[in-house]
Motif scaffolding. Structure first.
Motif, PDB file in Angstrom:
ATOM      1  N   VAL A 194       4.846  -0.617  16.993  1.00 37.10           N
ATOM      2  CA  VAL A 194       3.740   0.061  16.313  1.00 37.10           C
ATOM      3  C   VAL A 194       4.276   0.942  15.186  1.00 37.10           C
ATOM      4  N   ALA A 195       5.354   1.668  15.454  1.00 36.19           N
ATOM      5  CA  ALA A 195       5.958   2.522  14.421  1.00 36.19           C
ATOM      6  C   ALA A 195       6.438   1.682  13.244  1.00 36.19           C
ATOM      7  N   LYS A 196       7.051   0.548  13.536  1.00 30.60           N
ATOM      8  CA  LYS A 196       7.541  -0.329  12.475  1.00 30.60           C
ATOM      9  C   LYS A 196       6.388  -0.826  11.612  1.00 30.60           C
ATOM     10  N   ALA A 197       5.292  -1.232  12.251  1.00 31.88           N
ATOM     11  CA  ALA A 197       4.132  -1.726  11.505  1.00 31.88           C
ATOM     12  C   ALA A 197       3.508  -0.614  10.659  1.00 31.88           C
ATOM     13  N   ALA A 198       3.392   0.583  11.230  1.00 32.33           N
ATOM     14  CA  ALA A 198       2.798   1.706  10.499  1.00 32.33           C
ATOM     15  C   ALA A 198       3.633   2.067   9.277  1.00 32.33           C
ATOM     16  N   LYS A 199       4.943   2.103   9.441  1.00 28.87           N
ATOM     17  CA  LYS A 199       5.826   2.439   8.319  1.00 28.87           C
ATOM     18  C   LYS A 199       5.777   1.355   7.242  1.00 28.87           C
ATOM     19  N   TYR A 200       5.652   0.107   7.661  1.00 30.48           N
ATOM     20  CA  TYR A 200       5.508  -0.997   6.701  1.00 30.48           C
ATOM     21  C   TYR A 200       4.246  -0.803   5.869  1.00 30.48           C
ATOM     22  N   MET A 201       3.146  -0.444   6.523  1.00 36.22           N
ATOM     23  CA  MET A 201       1.879  -0.266   5.819  1.00 36.22           C
ATOM     24  C   MET A 201       1.959   0.884   4.823  1.00 36.22           C
ATOM     25  N   VAL A 202       2.595   1.978   5.212  1.00 33.23           N
ATOM     26  CA  VAL A 202       2.736   3.116   4.298  1.00 33.23           C
ATOM     27  C   VAL A 202       3.636   2.744   3.128  1.00 33.23           C
ATOM     28  N   ALA A 203       4.764   2.118   3.418  1.00 28.43           N
ATOM     29  CA  ALA A 203       5.728   1.780   2.371  1.00 28.43           C
ATOM     30  C   ALA A 203       5.174   0.790   1.362  1.00 28.43           C
ATOM     31  N   ASN A 204       4.245  -0.053   1.802  1.00 25.35           N
ATOM     32  CA  ASN A 204       3.686  -1.085   0.934  1.00 25.35           C
ATOM     33  C   ASN A 204       2.282  -0.742   0.429  1.00 25.35           C
ATOM     34  N   ASN A 205       1.911   0.533   0.530  1.00 25.48           N
ATOM     35  CA  ASN A 205       0.634   1.030   0.006  1.00 25.48           C
ATOM     36  C   ASN A 205      -0.573   0.293   0.577  1.00 25.48           C
ATOM     37  N   LEU A 206      -0.485  -0.095   1.845  1.00 27.20           N
ATOM     38  CA  LEU A 206      -1.597  -0.765   2.500  1.00 27.20           C
ATOM     39  C   LEU A 206      -2.479   0.217   3.273  1.00 27.20           C
ATOM     40  N   ALA A 207      -1.914   1.365   3.630  1.00 22.97           N
ATOM     41  CA  ALA A 207      -2.674   2.365   4.380  1.00 22.97           C
ATOM     42  C   ALA A 207      -3.508   3.208   3.418  1.00 22.97           C
ATOM     43  N   ASP A 208      -4.792   3.333   3.719  1.00 19.56           N
ATOM     44  CA  ASP A 208      -5.703   4.113   2.876  1.00 19.56           C
ATOM     45  C   ASP A 208      -5.991   5.491   3.455  1.00 19.56           C
ATOM     46  N   LEU A 209      -5.964   5.597   4.782  1.00 26.74           N
ATOM     47  CA  LEU A 209      -6.347   6.819   5.468  1.00 26.74           C
ATOM     48  C   LEU A 209      -5.437   7.040   6.668  1.00 26.74           C
ATOM     49  N   VAL A 210      -5.359   8.292   7.103  1.00 26.00           N
ATOM     50  CA  VAL A 210      -4.641   8.614   8.335  1.00 26.00           C
ATOM     51  C   VAL A 210      -5.563   9.441   9.223  1.00 26.00           C
ATOM     52  N   GLY A 211      -5.271   9.425  10.519  1.00 23.36           N
ATOM     53  CA  GLY A 211      -6.089  10.198  11.448  1.00 23.36           C
ATOM     54  C   GLY A 211      -5.284  10.607  12.661  1.00 23.36           C
ATOM     55  N   THR A 212      -5.763  11.620  13.359  1.00 21.99           N
ATOM     56  CA  THR A 212      -5.076  12.056  14.577  1.00 21.99           C
ATOM     57  C   THR A 212      -5.405  11.159  15.757  1.00 21.99           C
TER      58      THR A 212
END
Length: 247
Positions: A194-212
């Motif tokens: 999960v951490a690997k996938a999340a970091k991939y999304m951030v690094a590749n500008n795929l993540a638009d929002l974050v939440g707790t």
């Protein structure tokens, strides 16, 4: 090891999250698998306030045969919590929407004349089952967009069925979904894949929002952890996250 500290002074103290608005939490009392009562809700709210959150959108689950939360149920819990925060002198803005499971019940709600509960304007938070991908996801996304909604996919990094092919995240965006990652996903809280996938999304500008995705005290303690705060700052600190008007 500890690569996230390389570019920082080791004496730097980070005490807050890199966002002031949280758009995904389960802090309303007694209506889903989040906070069980108003006392717990107040402690969770105080906790995120201390972490720098000044606006939070509570998003209780709406799931067929499990949490059939209605606007009336959600708004009643919201009013109780908002009043309790005023009494406790916690100066935070609290609104409410929902986290909709993409199931048959959601399709019924989508066809209903009553509007869905939005995070902001036409932004609707959705989720899939952790067991398997939604079969008719393209159809649901098309129906939502046709009706004028902008769907948000909650924590796509946590769906194991995407871990073997990260192109799935781009396909979600092609369908019209904004992608929201959980802050704790970046720390390994939910596991290394999960951490690997999340970091991939951030690094590749795929993540638009974050939440707790706050449910309980264990989430709060993990968010407050100094190592977690450094990770958030290093990976997310250069972007203005959760500016809903800018989406």
């Amino acid at each position: 090891m500890f690569e996230f500290l390389k570019s920082r002074n080791n004496n730097t103290s980070i005490d807050t999250l890199p966002v002031t608005t949280d758009i995904h939490s389960h802090i309303l009392p007694g209506i889903d698998d989040g906070s069980p009562d108003i006392e717990t809700s107040l402690q969770l709210v105080q906790g995120i306030y201390d972490l720098g959150i000044r606006k939070t959108v509570a998003t209780p689950h709406v799931i067929c045969d499990l949490y059939r939360n209605t606007p009336a149920i959600i708004n009643d819990a919201l009013q109780k919590l908002a009043a309790a925060c005023i009494t406790a002198k916690i100066n935070i803005s609290i609104t409410a929407a929902a986290e909709y499971m993409l199931d048959d019940y959601f399709l019924q709600l989508l066809k209903s004349p009553a509007p869905l509960l939005a995070i902001h304007k036409n932004l609707i938070l959705t989720e899939q089952s952790f067991a398997s991908a939604t079969d008719n996801l393209h159809h649901i996304a098309f129906e939502m967009v046709t009706l004028g909604y902008r769907p948000i996919m909650a924590h796509p990094e946590r769906y194991h069925f995407y871990h073997s092919n990260y192109e799935a995240y781009s396909r979600l965006k092609d369908m019209g979904f904004l992608l929201q990652i959980n802050l704790l996903s970046l720390t390994g809280y939910y596991g290394k894949p999960v951490a690997k996938a999340a970091k991939y999304m951030v690094a590749n500008n795929l993540a638009d929002l974050v939440g707790t995705d706050m449910h309980h005290f264990r989430h709060l303690e993990a968010l407050k952890d100094k190592k977690s705060l450094h990770i958030f700052d290093d990976l997310l600190g250069k972007k203005n996250w959760n500016d809903l008007d800018a989406l």
